[in-house]
Design a protein around this motif. Structure first.
Motif, mmCIF file in Angstrom:
data_model
loop_
_atom_site.group_PDB
_atom_site.id
_atom_site.type_symbol
_atom_site.label_atom_id
_atom_site.label_comp_id
_atom_site.label_asym_id
_atom_site.label_seq_id
_atom_site.Cartn_x
_atom_site.Cartn_y
_atom_site.Cartn_z
ATOM 1 N N GLU A 159 0.859 -1.237 0.038
ATOM 2 C CA GLU A 159 -0.061 0.029 0.044
ATOM 3 C C GLU A 159 0.979 1.339 -0.030
ATOM 4 N N PHE A 160 0.364 2.290 -0.438
ATOM 5 C CA PHE A 160 1.177 3.666 -0.557
ATOM 6 C C PHE A 160 0.032 4.813 -0.641
ATOM 7 N N SER A 161 0.818 5.895 -0.402
ATOM 8 C CA SER A 161 -0.280 7.094 -0.350
ATOM 9 C C SER A 161 0.673 8.113 -1.561
ATOM 10 N N GLU A 162 -0.083 8.843 -2.507
ATOM 11 C CA GLU A 162 0.462 9.907 -3.254
ATOM 12 C C GLU A 162 0.486 11.017 -2.558
ATOM 13 N N VAL A 163 1.549 11.770 -2.345
ATOM 14 C CA VAL A 163 1.341 13.240 -1.878
ATOM 15 C C VAL A 163 1.466 14.297 -3.149
ATOM 16 N N ASN A 164 0.079 14.686 -3.130
ATOM 17 C CA ASN A 164 -0.177 15.685 -4.367
ATOM 18 C C ASN A 164 0.301 17.027 -4.464
ATOM 19 N N PRO A 182 5.705 17.130 4.399
ATOM 20 C CA PRO A 182 4.587 16.388 4.244
ATOM 21 C C PRO A 182 4.733 15.104 4.637
ATOM 22 N N GLY A 183 3.804 14.532 5.258
ATOM 23 C CA GLY A 183 3.606 13.052 6.024
ATOM 24 C C GLY A 183 3.473 12.244 4.786
ATOM 25 N N SER A 184 4.479 11.095 4.366
ATOM 26 C CA SER A 184 3.984 10.288 3.286
ATOM 27 C C SER A 184 2.842 9.542 3.357
ATOM 28 N N ASN A 185 2.448 9.308 4.384
ATOM 29 C CA ASN A 185 1.107 8.338 4.692
ATOM 30 C C ASN A 185 0.000 9.076 5.486
ATOM 31 N N ASN A 191 7.844 4.818 5.625
ATOM 32 C CA ASN A 191 7.900 3.803 6.604
ATOM 33 C C ASN A 191 7.224 3.925 7.835
ATOM 34 N N THR A 192 5.948 4.494 7.603
ATOM 35 C CA THR A 192 4.944 4.781 8.509
ATOM 36 C C THR A 192 3.341 4.051 8.062
ATOM 37 N N VAL A 193 2.381 4.786 8.642
ATOM 38 C CA VAL A 193 1.237 3.900 7.949
ATOM 39 C C VAL A 193 0.331 4.892 7.919
ATOM 40 N N HIS A 194 -0.813 4.555 6.837
ATOM 41 C CA HIS A 194 -2.069 5.442 6.728
ATOM 42 C C HIS A 194 -3.061 5.264 7.668
ATOM 43 N N LEU A 195 -3.647 6.045 8.595
ATOM 44 C CA LEU A 195 -4.719 5.669 9.291
ATOM 45 C C LEU A 195 -5.760 6.834 9.090
ATOM 46 N N ASP A 196 -6.872 6.388 8.848
ATOM 47 C CA ASP A 196 -8.207 7.105 8.295
ATOM 48 C C ASP A 196 -8.323 8.340 9.280
ATOM 49 N N GLY A 197 -8.164 9.616 8.669
ATOM 50 C CA GLY A 197 -8.370 10.828 9.071
ATOM 51 C C GLY A 197 -7.361 11.235 9.900
ATOM 52 N N PHE A 198 -6.337 10.792 9.871
ATOM 53 C CA PHE A 198 -5.019 11.031 10.912
ATOM 54 C C PHE A 198 -4.098 11.903 9.817
ATOM 55 N N ILE A 199 -4.051 13.171 10.272
ATOM 56 C CA ILE A 199 -3.095 14.198 9.319
ATOM 57 C C ILE A 199 -1.888 14.720 10.363
ATOM 58 N N TYR A 200 -0.759 14.232 9.419
ATOM 59 C CA TYR A 200 0.365 14.604 10.114
ATOM 60 C C TYR A 200 1.522 15.244 9.144
ATOM 61 N N ALA A 201 2.438 16.051 9.820
ATOM 62 C CA ALA A 201 3.587 16.364 8.948
ATOM 63 C C ALA A 201 4.912 16.112 9.769
ATOM 64 N N HIS A 202 5.978 16.045 9.167
ATOM 65 C CA HIS A 202 7.431 16.152 9.815
ATOM 66 C C HIS A 202 7.908 17.605 10.017
ATOM 67 N N VAL A 203 8.277 17.963 11.251
ATOM 68 C CA VAL A 203 9.056 19.123 11.351
ATOM 69 C C VAL A 203 10.298 19.038 11.762
ATOM 70 N N ALA A 222 -2.896 18.552 4.221
ATOM 71 C CA ALA A 222 -2.405 17.501 3.550
ATOM 72 C C ALA A 222 -3.157 16.922 2.287
ATOM 73 N N GLU A 223 -2.613 17.006 1.303
ATOM 74 C CA GLU A 223 -3.268 16.577 0.099
ATOM 75 C C GLU A 223 -2.877 15.373 -0.488
ATOM 76 N N THR A 224 -3.335 14.128 0.032
ATOM 77 C CA THR A 224 -2.838 12.792 -0.489
ATOM 78 C C THR A 224 -3.768 12.021 -0.935
ATOM 79 N N LYS A 225 -3.489 11.039 -1.655
ATOM 80 C CA LYS A 225 -4.389 9.925 -2.165
ATOM 81 C C LYS A 225 -3.781 8.608 -1.707
ATOM 82 N N TYR A 226 -4.828 7.583 -0.986
ATOM 83 C CA TYR A 226 -4.202 6.536 -0.687
ATOM 84 C C TYR A 226 -4.547 5.224 -1.388
ATOM 85 N N PHE A 227 -3.741 4.397 -1.773
ATOM 86 C CA PHE A 227 -3.898 3.187 -2.634
ATOM 87 C C PHE A 227 -3.477 1.959 -1.702
#
Ligand SMILES: [Zn+2]
Length: 491
Positions: free
Chosen positions: A95-100, A124-127, A213-225, A268-273
């Motif tokens: 599984e992966f996410s696109e960071v758009n 941005p957070g990859s997932n 190397n993280t995980v997509h969790l529904d509705g959980f929005i994050y970024a690295h700072v 975050a503008e992402t799409k999860y696959f």
């Protein structure tokens, strides 16, 4: 008349001379092939692999499959055969996410807004889930709840609907001899799930590296700072970040809520696959000896990278286009070599390394050759910026290592240090460690003495930070070292 003794002596001398001539012919042939390995060609491979058309080689993405196809095409061109029942690919779920877009991170200190800059202040957070979140902040340290270890970063604090500030790592110190007990808590995935379990609405992760190397969790929005952002937030609250970190590293739990006026906004503008797949690219040169060809030497490295964020590509030139380019050059040389390997040589270009070592785990669970018939594995990761080599495992597997040492001292003449196989800190971090744990003798090769700055998991990791000369020498070391092991009948 000549005596019989004299005749047999003469015959003996002739045989020795023949064997010597044979050996020196072999050496000449080896050197001929060695000289076909060229830094220009290797840099071309690295440039292709880092090209924007592959969008940073994110495992699971269509562009990762494109780059895998390109590598398989090279294998085919050189006569390196498909290793998986006629296929160059070994597939697995990924599984992966696109960071758009780069999204946004805005900090409000109660008086004014600060728009954080990419990539200096945030990534941005990859997932990350897609969407926006704005909330007050809670610092949760390592974000670990481990009742059996009497440790809980969430003790006595409420993170429901809040944005947490999270640290990477575990409360393990040199005095604490039992690292293993903390290992399950070292994974980013665990930390993210634990945050959601406690009701956090979002997160800023005090670890500014792009990280699939993280995980997509529904509705959980994050970024690295960047930690300097956390430092600013703390000082606006009258707190000393360094002091808090000191407490954390002492095993104390310094978690606290920040004043309500301080807020973070994350978009975050992402799409999860969820159902994507990726692959290892597997190619083989069959050994020439009827017996020894049943034994295999593996040359591996990860092909995947951190992907693309908005329009910004993470080229992953050093990490790990460099390693793959070296492997390709060695594959070409071994395939065309007049001195043939007696043992079989298997090339594995791993997918899913950046997502959590998926490709190497898959291989060790479903090996193409029996584990007990695997003579050794050598893994290349970040082998393209420096003046010398470092080989992890060289001191643990000394007999195998002599072939690489001889290659270096006879032909390459680089500084080459080695260590014993090392225990991983907290969690396995490389494909090599997966093979070593599976019971295979493993070397981890990388370059030392950086000539250019190292931009780890960063958009600046471009081909201009590569030193082509060391890449040429790494490919030569692989060619000679692997050939030496492949033809060593005393093993
Ligand atoms: Zn890497």
């Amino acid at each position: 008349m000549y005596s019989k003794t004299f005749l047999s002596l003469l015959l003996f001398a002739f045989t020795v001379w023949c064997a010597g001539a044979q050996n020196s012919k072999k050496t000449d042939q080896k050197i001929q092939t060695l000289h076909t390995i060229s830094s220009n060609e290797i840099l071309e491979y690295a440039t292709e692999l880092s090209s924007p058309k592959y969008k940073g080689r994110l495992s699971g993405s269509p562009e990762f499959q494109d780059v895998a196809n390109w590598c398989a095409g090279k294998f085919e061109e050189w006569g390196v055969k498909p290793a998986n029942n006629g296929s160059y690919f070994q597939y697995f779920k990924n599984e992966f996410s696109e960071v758009n877009s780069l999204g946004a991170v805005i900090y409000f200190n109660g008086k004014e807004k600060t728009y954080l800059d990419f990539p200096e202040d945030y990534l941005p957070g990859s997932n990350s889930a897609n969407g926006k979140v704005e909330a007050e902040l809670v610092y949760v340290g390592y974000g670990i709840s481990a009742p059996e270890l009497d440790y809980d970063d969430y003790k006595n604090i409420d993170v429901k609907g809040k944005i947490i500030i999270l640290e990477p790592g575990i409360p393990y110190t040199k005095n604490d001899t039992i690292l293993a007990k903390w290992t399950p808590y070292a994974y980013h995935r665990y930390k993210f799930r634990n945050a959601v379990k406690h009701g956090a609405a979002g997160m800023i992760y005090a670890s500014k590296i792009a990280n699939p190397n993280t995980v997509h969790l529904d509705g959980f929005i994050y970024a690295h700072v960047d930690t300097k952002v956390v430092d600013q937030i703390f000082s606006d609250a009258g707190k000393d970040y360094k002091e808090v970190l000191k407490q954390l590293r002492n095993g104390e739990v310094p978690s606290f809520s920040l004043p309500a006026k301080q807020k973070i906004f994350i978009k975050a503008e992402t799409k999860y696959f969820p159902d994507a797949q990726a692959c290892n690219v597997v190619g083989i040169i069959e050994g020439t000896d009827p017996e020894l060809k049943n034994e295999v030497i593996i040359i591996g490295g990860h092909l995947d990278g951190q992907g693309q964020m908005g329009d910004v590509v993470f080229p992953g030139a050093l990490d790990n286009a460099s390693g793959i380019a070296d492997i390709l050059a060695a594959a070409k040389a071994l395939a065309s070599s007049q001195v043939k390997p007696k043992r079989t040589v298997l090339f594995i270009l791993f997918g899913g390394e950046e997502c959590g070592l998926y490709g190497s785990k898959l291989y060790c669970e479903q090996p193409l050759f029996p584990i007990e018939k695997t003579t050794m594995m050598i893994n290349l990761d970040m082998v393209g910026n420096g003046t010398g080599f470092f080989v992890e495992g060289g001191k643990s597997h000394a007999q195998l290592f002599t072939h690489f040492e001889a290659a270096n001292s006879n032909y390459i003449h680089r500084e080459m240090e080695s260590s014993a196989s090392r225990k991983n800190y907290g969690r396995p971090r490389s494909d090599a460690s997966i093979f070593e744990s599976a019971g295979i003798k493993t070397f981890g090769l990388w370059t030392r003495g950086s000539v250019f700055p190292v931009y780890y998991h960063h958009p600046m990791d471009k081909t201009n930070v590569l030193t082509p000369e060391i890449m040429e020498d790494a490919a030569k070391l692989l060619y000679l070292g692997v050939l030496g092991v492949a033809n060593d009948e005393s093993l």
